[in-house]
Design a protein around this motif. Structure first.
Motif, PDB file in Angstrom:
ATOM      1  N   UNK A 121     -74.486  24.992 -27.356  1.00 58.18           N
ATOM      2  CA  UNK A 121     -73.355  24.074 -27.247  1.00 58.18           C
ATOM      3  C   UNK A 121     -72.595  24.017 -28.566  1.00 58.18           C
ATOM      4  N   UNK A 122     -71.270  23.977 -28.473  1.00 60.23           N
ATOM      5  CA  UNK A 122     -70.448  23.885 -29.680  1.00 60.23           C
ATOM      6  C   UNK A 122     -70.512  22.498 -30.315  1.00 60.23           C
ATOM      7  N   UNK A 123     -71.029  21.530 -29.582  1.00 59.82           N
ATOM      8  CA  UNK A 123     -71.107  20.174 -30.125  1.00 59.82           C
ATOM      9  C   UNK A 123     -72.135  20.077 -31.252  1.00 59.82           C
ATOM     10  N   UNK A 124     -73.166  20.907 -31.201  1.00 59.62           N
ATOM     11  CA  UNK A 124     -74.191  20.883 -32.235  1.00 59.62           C
ATOM     12  C   UNK A 124     -73.975  21.956 -33.280  1.00 59.62           C
ATOM     13  N   UNK A 125     -75.031  22.258 -34.030  1.00 57.62           N
ATOM     14  CA  UNK A 125     -74.948  23.288 -35.065  1.00 57.62           C
ATOM     15  C   UNK A 125     -75.031  24.670 -34.422  1.00 57.62           C
ATOM     16  N   UNK A 126     -74.303  25.613 -34.984  1.00 58.60           N
ATOM     17  CA  UNK A 126     -74.290  26.974 -34.448  1.00 58.60           C
ATOM     18  C   UNK A 126     -73.825  27.937 -35.534  1.00 58.60           C
ATOM     19  N   UNK A 127     -74.090  29.227 -35.318  1.00 55.80           N
ATOM     20  CA  UNK A 127     -73.723  30.241 -36.308  1.00 55.80           C
ATOM     21  C   UNK A 127     -72.268  30.664 -36.180  1.00 55.80           C
ATOM     22  N   UNK A 128     -71.732  30.680 -34.976  1.00 57.68           N
ATOM     23  CA  UNK A 128     -70.372  31.185 -34.789  1.00 57.68           C
ATOM     24  C   UNK A 128     -69.733  30.568 -33.554  1.00 57.68           C
ATOM     25  N   UNK A 129     -68.385  30.594 -33.552  1.00 60.36           N
ATOM     26  CA  UNK A 129     -67.596  30.127 -32.414  1.00 60.36           C
ATOM     27  C   UNK A 129     -66.532  31.177 -32.113  1.00 60.36           C
ATOM     28  N   UNK A 130     -66.527  31.674 -30.898  1.00 59.52           N
ATOM     29  CA  UNK A 130     -65.597  32.733 -30.497  1.00 59.52           C
ATOM     30  C   UNK A 130     -64.226  32.128 -30.227  1.00 59.52           C
ATOM     31  N   UNK A 131     -63.181  32.730 -30.842  1.00 61.66           N
ATOM     32  CA  UNK A 131     -61.828  32.225 -30.598  1.00 61.66           C
ATOM     33  C   UNK A 131     -60.932  33.246 -29.913  1.00 61.66           C
ATOM     34  N   UNK A 132     -61.377  34.480 -29.743  1.00 63.57           N
ATOM     35  CA  UNK A 132     -60.543  35.467 -29.041  1.00 63.57           C
ATOM     36  C   UNK A 132     -61.361  36.690 -28.679  1.00 63.57           C
ATOM     37  N   UNK A 133     -60.950  37.356 -27.601  1.00 64.26           N
ATOM     38  CA  UNK A 133     -61.479  38.656 -27.187  1.00 64.26           C
ATOM     39  C   UNK A 133     -60.308  39.559 -26.820  1.00 64.26           C
ATOM     40  N   UNK A 134     -60.370  40.804 -27.207  1.00 65.29           N
ATOM     41  CA  UNK A 134     -59.361  41.766 -26.785  1.00 65.29           C
ATOM     42  C   UNK A 134     -59.994  43.150 -26.747  1.00 65.29           C
ATOM     43  N   UNK A 135     -59.361  44.057 -26.010  1.00 65.19           N
ATOM     44  CA  UNK A 135     -59.908  45.407 -25.819  1.00 65.19           C
ATOM     45  C   UNK A 135     -59.043  46.436 -26.517  1.00 65.19           C
ATOM     46  N   UNK A 136     -59.689  47.440 -27.061  1.00 67.56           N
ATOM     47  CA  UNK A 136     -58.985  48.563 -27.653  1.00 67.56           C
ATOM     48  C   UNK A 136     -58.569  49.535 -26.554  1.00 67.56           C
ATOM     49  N   UNK A 137     -57.543  50.333 -26.789  1.00 70.01           N
ATOM     50  CA  UNK A 137     -57.085  51.277 -25.756  1.00 70.01           C
ATOM     51  C   UNK A 137     -58.126  52.345 -25.470  1.00 70.01           C
ATOM     52  N   UNK A 138     -58.037  52.924 -24.265  1.00 68.24           N
ATOM     53  CA  UNK A 138     -58.968  53.975 -23.864  1.00 68.24           C
ATOM     54  C   UNK A 138     -58.714  55.238 -24.671  1.00 68.24           C
ATOM     55  N   UNK A 139     -59.675  56.133 -24.618  1.00 68.40           N
ATOM     56  CA  UNK A 139     -59.586  57.382 -25.373  1.00 68.40           C
ATOM     57  C   UNK A 139     -60.855  57.629 -26.147  1.00 68.40           C
ATOM     58  N   UNK A 140     -60.825  58.639 -27.005  1.00 69.07           N
ATOM     59  CA  UNK A 140     -61.978  58.943 -27.832  1.00 69.07           C
ATOM     60  C   UNK A 140     -62.205  57.889 -28.889  1.00 69.07           C
ATOM     61  N   UNK A 141     -63.442  57.839 -29.394  1.00 68.25           N
ATOM     62  CA  UNK A 141     -63.782  56.857 -30.423  1.00 68.25           C
ATOM     63  C   UNK A 141     -62.951  57.127 -31.673  1.00 68.25           C
ATOM     64  N   UNK A 142     -62.163  56.131 -32.132  1.00 70.22           N
ATOM     65  CA  UNK A 142     -61.251  56.372 -33.253  1.00 70.22           C
ATOM     66  C   UNK A 142     -61.911  56.374 -34.623  1.00 70.22           C
ATOM     67  N   UNK A 143     -63.179  56.023 -34.698  1.00 70.64           N
ATOM     68  CA  UNK A 143     -63.861  55.971 -35.984  1.00 70.64           C
ATOM     69  C   UNK A 143     -64.093  54.539 -36.425  1.00 70.64           C
ATOM     70  N   UNK A 144     -65.126  54.343 -37.240  1.00 72.59           N
ATOM     71  CA  UNK A 144     -65.492  53.002 -37.689  1.00 72.59           C
ATOM     72  C   UNK A 144     -64.367  52.325 -38.464  1.00 72.59           C
TER      73      UNK A 144
END
Length: 417
Positions: A181-204
């Motif tokens: 629960x976000x009401x208590x203590x936690x390590x992280x809180x997610x604020x967004x998700x998005x996807x990269x375009x398809x294709x070959x792995x572009x590199x780290x």
């Protein structure tokens, strides 16, 4: 002394070396009987002659009538074909088995042929299943089963969710998280998700650059009032690896986390249209216009090193201040905030004139006076009264020497009004 008569046809041959009579020829040339051993008149038998007609065994015939062995690969091909398990393997084993049977004279040709036929049907059904979308359903089911079993093949955390990591760190490889629960203590809180375009792995490096740029942009949509984000909070993200990319993973997850691994976040940092009122949202949207222009400052710190770049920046600042003033004037604020916001608009309009003059400066000496006056008019301290009236955070975030947010604060800018 009597002379013995000559031996007749029914008598035994002479024991002293007379030849044995020849056995009559049989009509079958391949079935001549063995010669009969002569009957001895003494106490011992005459041995068989060394030479004589013997039958030879035909090719492939065993005197003990043992059958040829069954080919093992033929059995395996038939089993795999019946079970429809690894049909491609069953097909290959069946073909190999036929070649071995022909070469070795083994049995099992029917088994090999049966395995080939049934394995071929299995391969065809498998192709049709994948072509019809069954592969996606299979993979989704596999992922769900793996996650339920704790395998951590892949995981996804949605916007607004909070979690703890098994090791307590947001850096390095992550295989799973514990949602809390976000009401208590936690390590992280997610604020967004998005996807990269398809294709070959572009590199780290490319993946990291995309995550860094877009996550810092998207944070303003989740935490619109970055003054409310603690100074020890920074932006982190989960990115696909080269291995997970091969499995279709394209998602980047943006999150807030504490810069101190021994410390936790307390409560949710979310402040957007779902948690703020209309006046607060209108004010923060206008403030973001100026913040975006502030973030485009030249890399060269001194005006003398890049006068054209600073003049272009001053033009962007002047345009942003004009837009910000218009947004604030067009919104009808509550009576308690109306006067403080109106006073702020006057400062904004005065600052716009100074930045416009800086954009027209002929040299650095002419640029600096207008730049300094314009910067003072948009000092964060001038926004405290309006913010207090609107019920927003009133403590400006700390800034480093470069004017950016110190260790977080949403990666804030040098000023906000």
């Amino acid at each position: 002394m009597a002379i013995p008569p000559p031996p007749g046809p029914e008598q035994s041959p002479d024991p002293y070396g007379q030849p044995y009579p020849q056995a009559p020829q049989s009509p079958d040339p391949y079935a001549q009987p063995y010669p009969q051993a002569p009957q001895s008149q003494g106490s011992y038998q005459q041995p068989y002659p060394v030479q004589g007609p013997y039958r030879t065994w035909g090719q492939g015939y065993s005197p003990y009538n043992r059958p040829s062995p069954v080919n093992g690969l033929a059995i395996a091909a038939l089993v795999l074909g019946i079970l429809c398990f690894l049909p491609a393997v069953g097909l290959i084993l069946g073909v190999i088995a036929l070649a071995q049977i022909k070469k070795r004279g083994e049995r099992g040709r029917g088994m090999a042929v049966g395995g080939i036929v049934m394995s071929s049907i299995g391969v065809l059904l498998l192709v049709l299943t994948f072509a019809g979308g069954g592969a996606r359903d299979f993979w989704d089911g596999f992922q769900d089963a793996a996650d339920d079993a704790g395998g951590g093949v892949t995981f996804s955390v949605d916007k607004g969710e909070c979690f703890n990591t098994p090791g307590g760190s947001l850096e390095g490889m992550a295989y799973d998280v514990d949602r809390v629960s976000c009401a208590g203590e936690h390590d992280a809180e997610v604020f967004a998700n998005f996807s990269m375009p398809a294709g070959g792995y572009p590199g780290d490096s490319k993946v990291t650059d995309v995550a860094d740029t877009k996550c810092f942009t998207l944070q303003d949509q989740y935490a619109m009032d970055y003054w409310a984000v603690p100074d020890d909070v920074d932006v982190y993200y989960f990115t696909p690896t080269r291995q997970s990319w091969k499995l279709g993973d394209r998602e980047i997850t943006c999150m807030f986390g504490n810069t101190d691994e021994t410390a936790s976040l307390k409560g949710s940092l979310r402040n957007d249209a779902s948690t703020l009122d209309a006046d607060q949202v209108a004010y923060l949207k206008a403030a973001h216009v100026l913040n975006a222009a502030m973030d485009t400052a030249p890399d060269e710190e001194y005006v003398e090193d890049d006068l054209p770049g600073h003049k272009e920046w001053a033009t962007r600042m002047s345009d942003a201040l004009e837009e910000q003033a218009g947004l604030l004037r067009d919104h009808s604020f509550a009576p308690a905030a109306e006067k403080p916001v109106a006073a702020l608009v006057k400062d904004i309009e005065a600052a716009r004139k100074e930045w416009a003059a800086a954009a027209e400066a002929s040299d650095a000496d002419a640029f600096y006076p207008h730049y300094e006056k314009g910067s003072k008019l948009i000092d964060p301290a001038r926004a405290v009264t309006a913010r207090k009236a609107l019920g927003l955070a009133t403590t400006p975030p700390a800034y480093d020497e470069d004017g950016g947010g110190e260790d977080g604060g949403g990666g804030g800018t040098g000023a906000e009004v």
